[in-house]
Scaffold this active site. Sequence first.
Site: not given
Length: 262
Positions: A12-13, A15, A17, A19-21, A157
């Site tokens: 399961l990943i 984010g 859609s 970048g890194i994901g 952040y």
Amino acid sequence: MAKRFWSERRVLITGASSGIGAAVAEQLARKDCFLVLTARRTERLESLAAAFDLDADQYLLVPGDITDPAHRAHLFSVIDEELDGLDVLINNAGVGAVGPFDQADAERLRHIMEVNFFAPVELIRELLPLLERSDRPVIANVGSVLSQFAVPDKSEYCASKFALRGFSEALRYELREDGIAVVNFHPNTTRSEFFDNLVDQDGELKTNPLSMSPEKVAAKLIKAIERRSPEVTLTLSGKAVVWAKHLIPKLTGRVVGRLRQP
């Protein structure tokens, strides 16, 4: 070793859609594993899966907001019913903001903490029963170099990533006897859509000439998961600042303090 590790693994990943994901999903699509991809943007997930040219029985798309408890419960139900367990959870979804703390409202802090800390923590809580069914489960939490030293104008952040790192370290000790590995993964600045989707921004962002591509970061994350590495910090510059903070804290503080946004 790598091929054997990923063979028939259920992953399961969050984010997923961009970048890194998205880069992790693309690289794992070439391995013999089953992907569950989640993100808010349905169209992006669909176009991503189409680009991979995967068979329909190799992936599941479960769009939704990871901060929504109903979506997290839905993820559990889908994985439980369709896959009967989970082998690897990659908590990648994240959001940031840039600007002085005293010029922001409480909503900025709450939103960042919801996405970067509470959502992955509660997703882990939700999915632990599924991970316990695996013979070699791994939880990978994508943090940041800024989970180890703080910089001005990114206070919320930094707080969220400090919190995630501390939680992950404690959880690793708690789950050790259950055979569940917890990987703390800390990339440095990555060239992605992250900076296009800031909650807030004050001034023009300074670019980092040493930033890494999401593809390179993804490859290193995949390797960290294969090795079940407890803690991985990327780039020599990122490691150098972390060490400098401990060895020469006053000088490091003066240098970091000059990194204010214009």
